[in-house]
Design a protein around this motif. Structure first.
Motif, PDB file in Angstrom:
ATOM      1  N   UNK A 253       0.886  -1.138  -0.156  1.00 62.08           N
ATOM      2  CA  UNK A 253      -0.080  -0.063  -0.010  1.00 62.08           C
ATOM      3  C   UNK A 253       1.141   1.222  -0.112  1.00 62.08           C
ATOM      4  N   UNK A 254       1.874   1.363   0.904  1.00 60.22           N
ATOM      5  CA  UNK A 254       3.097   2.276   0.668  1.00 60.22           C
ATOM      6  C   UNK A 254       3.578   2.396  -0.654  1.00 60.22           C
ATOM      7  N   UNK A 255       3.833   1.678  -1.303  1.00 60.30           N
ATOM      8  CA  UNK A 255       4.402   1.412  -2.591  1.00 60.30           C
ATOM      9  C   UNK A 255       3.424   2.191  -3.759  1.00 60.30           C
ATOM     10  N   UNK A 256       2.069   1.766  -3.492  1.00 58.82           N
ATOM     11  CA  UNK A 256       1.114   2.402  -4.484  1.00 58.82           C
ATOM     12  C   UNK A 256       0.947   3.768  -3.845  1.00 58.82           C
ATOM     13  N   UNK A 257       1.024   4.391  -2.690  1.00 58.07           N
ATOM     14  CA  UNK A 257       0.989   5.777  -2.257  1.00 58.07           C
ATOM     15  C   UNK A 257       2.118   6.427  -3.017  1.00 58.07           C
ATOM     16  N   UNK A 258       3.277   5.731  -2.942  1.00 61.28           N
ATOM     17  CA  UNK A 258       4.683   6.367  -3.509  1.00 61.28           C
ATOM     18  C   UNK A 258       4.546   6.631  -5.091  1.00 61.28           C
ATOM     19  N   UNK A 259       3.951   5.694  -5.477  1.00 58.75           N
ATOM     20  CA  UNK A 259       3.790   5.463  -7.273  1.00 58.75           C
ATOM     21  C   UNK A 259       2.892   6.665  -7.616  1.00 58.75           C
ATOM     22  N   UNK A 260       1.831   6.900  -6.828  1.00 64.11           N
ATOM     23  CA  UNK A 260       0.908   8.023  -7.345  1.00 64.11           C
ATOM     24  C   UNK A 260       1.155   9.399  -7.031  1.00 64.11           C
ATOM     25  N   UNK A 261       2.141   9.476  -6.154  1.00 65.44           N
ATOM     26  CA  UNK A 261       2.530  10.736  -5.487  1.00 65.44           C
ATOM     27  C   UNK A 261       3.114  11.539  -6.381  1.00 65.44           C
ATOM     28  N   UNK A 262       3.044  12.905  -6.271  1.00 64.98           N
ATOM     29  CA  UNK A 262       3.832  14.052  -7.274  1.00 64.98           C
ATOM     30  C   UNK A 262       5.202  13.796  -7.010  1.00 64.98           C
ATOM     31  N   UNK A 263       5.655  13.768  -5.690  1.00 66.04           N
ATOM     32  CA  UNK A 263       6.847  14.017  -5.242  1.00 66.04           C
ATOM     33  C   UNK A 263       7.003  13.298  -4.116  1.00 66.04           C
ATOM     34  N   UNK A 264       7.991  12.777  -3.417  1.00 61.37           N
ATOM     35  CA  UNK A 264       8.380  12.061  -2.333  1.00 61.37           C
ATOM     36  C   UNK A 264       9.449  12.807  -1.676  1.00 61.37           C
ATOM     37  N   UNK A 265       9.431  13.000  -0.404  1.00 61.16           N
ATOM     38  CA  UNK A 265      10.423  13.849   0.363  1.00 61.16           C
ATOM     39  C   UNK A 265      10.646  12.812   1.687  1.00 61.16           C
ATOM     40  N   UNK A 266      12.075  12.767   1.953  1.00 63.42           N
ATOM     41  CA  UNK A 266      12.313  12.012   3.165  1.00 63.42           C
ATOM     42  C   UNK A 266      13.923  11.791   3.411  1.00 63.42           C
ATOM     43  N   UNK A 267      14.361  11.392   4.788  1.00 63.02           N
ATOM     44  CA  UNK A 267      15.625  11.144   4.953  1.00 63.02           C
ATOM     45  C   UNK A 267      16.105   9.755   3.935  1.00 63.02           C
ATOM     46  N   UNK A 268      17.391   9.272   4.418  1.00 68.16           N
ATOM     47  CA  UNK A 268      17.820   8.261   4.061  1.00 68.16           C
ATOM     48  C   UNK A 268      17.096   7.159   4.644  1.00 68.16           C
ATOM     49  N   UNK A 269      16.353   6.604   3.648  1.00 70.45           N
ATOM     50  CA  UNK A 269      15.399   5.429   4.490  1.00 70.45           C
ATOM     51  C   UNK A 269      14.687   4.540   3.193  1.00 70.45           C
ATOM     52  N   UNK A 270      14.095   3.544   3.607  1.00 74.35           N
ATOM     53  CA  UNK A 270      13.306   2.712   2.457  1.00 74.35           C
ATOM     54  C   UNK A 270      12.704   3.466   1.486  1.00 74.35           C
ATOM     55  N   UNK A 271      11.439   4.226   1.946  1.00 72.74           N
ATOM     56  CA  UNK A 271      10.581   5.016   1.271  1.00 72.74           C
ATOM     57  C   UNK A 271      11.230   5.793  -0.022  1.00 72.74           C
ATOM     58  N   UNK A 272      12.457   6.314   0.340  1.00 73.46           N
ATOM     59  CA  UNK A 272      13.050   7.339  -1.053  1.00 73.46           C
ATOM     60  C   UNK A 272      13.601   6.329  -2.036  1.00 73.46           C
ATOM     61  N   UNK A 273      13.950   5.233  -1.513  1.00 71.11           N
ATOM     62  CA  UNK A 273      14.607   4.242  -2.428  1.00 71.11           C
ATOM     63  C   UNK A 273      13.474   3.422  -3.247  1.00 71.11           C
ATOM     64  N   UNK A 274      12.119   3.404  -2.612  1.00 64.82           N
ATOM     65  CA  UNK A 274      11.047   2.808  -3.233  1.00 64.82           C
ATOM     66  C   UNK A 274      10.721   3.996  -4.176  1.00 64.82           C
ATOM     67  N   UNK A 275      10.482   5.068  -3.984  1.00 62.92           N
ATOM     68  CA  UNK A 275      10.243   6.061  -5.113  1.00 62.92           C
ATOM     69  C   UNK A 275      11.016   6.154  -6.209  1.00 62.92           C
ATOM     70  N   UNK A 276      12.332   5.925  -5.964  1.00 63.13           N
ATOM     71  CA  UNK A 276      13.298   5.766  -6.983  1.00 63.13           C
ATOM     72  C   UNK A 276      12.987   4.643  -7.923  1.00 63.13           C
ATOM     73  N   UNK A 277      12.749   3.340  -7.300  1.00 63.11           N
ATOM     74  CA  UNK A 277      12.293   2.430  -7.988  1.00 63.11           C
ATOM     75  C   UNK A 277      11.069   2.410  -8.913  1.00 63.11           C
TER      76      UNK A 277
END
Length: 372
Positions: A253-277
């Protein structure tokens, strides 16, 4: 005499248990191996949480190891794979736990990191090591395993599976609204110090709401630290600007939220690399971790980088000569990042006049730079 590497492997083992960002960075290597040997069987031994993120990855058989089960879990996994022998085992986890786990796996040749990159004497547990590459990004280090086996096409593909139910889960929070996503906190480990301030996030949230009409979805785990951070951010923002999904989503579900986001902001952690992917624009906040080693790979130019200053101010060392990958474990390091720094990067991504800053690829493909 070096152990020979298979010229056409039929069964490739991948040993990488954690963490979320690292397994995302490893997927392009798996895709490269699949392109080179489409008939080869690939078995990935992976951690429990990481599996829940990557489940369904095409062409990959996953074997899940839950580290909380300790030695008993290792023995169960060894029994599960007792009749399996890999042509090559890619030992891609630099941790003693993973090296001990590797001892119970059968493989003709075991490949690990070179001595400069191997931690916990990992090279004691392998027959061959990848070629040295000083000052390499994590993603490049993983791709070096494919290069050692003779893979030439190192273009970057992810194609992470996101099921329909994950998108349905995401829409329960956002509907069809456009939004920015922030993941304020890194893994709440001892002396991690990767988290930025609630005041900084609130200033960014207010800016994108006023300037672009974007709400902000806050995500993260369910720890007390993360929930308290979310509450502090919300208290500093207009109520209608924030959607609180902290501790409320599955990883898919988080990955889907990231996929639909206009942009992601965060520190060095899983979600920023999920956004990259999933090729979502991302502004990474880096002061305690070297972004040249660990930034979201396709969005390195959008990182707010205060690592060199943190090295000088808190370690009193030269950032050009410090050991590669050294972390700045100081609670004030992330305070070097100003809201204006983040807003400048967001404006560059969100303003139509700066749309050429976004990668043009729609299939998440990129080539390594020649010098990499």
């Amino acid at each position: 005499m070096k152990h020979p590497l298979p010229t056409r492997p039929t069964h490739i083992g991948v040993l990488r248990l954690s963490a979320l960002g690292d397994v995302c960075n490893l997927v392009p290597t798996v895709r490269a191996l699949q392109r080179q040997w489409p008939e080869a069987r690939i078995t990935w031994i992976i951690g429990k949480g990481e599996y829940s993120l990557l489940a369904g990855l095409s062409g990959v058989e996953f074997i899940v190891y839950d580290k909380s089960t300790g030695l008993a879990g290792m023995r169960a996994l060894w029994r599960q794979l007792a009749d399996t022998r890999f042509d090559v085992l890619l030992h891609m986890q630099q941790a003693l736990r993973a090296s001990v786990l590797s001892l119970g796996l059968k493989a003709d040749v075991r490949v690990g990191f070179d001595k400069d990159r191997a931690k916990d004497r990992q090279y004691w547990f392998t027959h061959r090591q990848i070629d040295p590459r000083p000052r390499a990004h994590v993603l490049e280090s993983f791709m070096d395993f494919a290069r050692l086996l003779g893979v030439e096409d190192t273009s970057l593909h992810w194609d992470l599976p996101i099921p329909d139910q994950a998108y349905e889960e995401a829409r329960r929070y956002t509907g069809d609204a456009r939004y920015m996503l922030i993941s304020p906190c890194a893994n709440p480990r001892l002396r991690n110090f990767r988290n930025w301030s609630a005041e900084g996030y609130a200033a960014v949230v207010e800016h994108v709401f006023v300037q672009y009409g974007l709400k902000t979805v806050m995500t993260g785990g369910g720890s007390t630290q993360e929930r308290e951070m979310g509450q502090r951010i919300k208290a500093l923002c207009q109520p209608e600007a924030v959607i609180d999904a902290i501790g409320a989503t599955s990883l898919k579900g988080l990955l889907a939220l990231i996929d639909r986001a206009q942009v992601v902001v965060g520190p060095d952690s899983g979600p920023v690399h999920m956004a990259n992917a999933v090729n979502t624009p991302v502004v990474g906040l880096y002061a305690t971790t070297n972004p040249d080693r660990a930034a979201p790979y396709l969005w390195r130019k959008q990182v707010v980088n205060r690592y060199p200053q943190a090295v000088k101010d808190f370690l009193h060392e030269d950032p050009e000569t410090i050991n590669w990958g050294r972390r700045v474990r100081h609670p004030e390091a992330m305070s070097l990042i100003c809201a204006e720094d983040v807003i400048d990067h967001l404006d560059g991504l969100l303003n139509e006049a700066h749309s050429d800053a976004l990668p043009t690829s729609t299939d998440q493909e990129s080539e390594f730079p020649d010098e990499a």
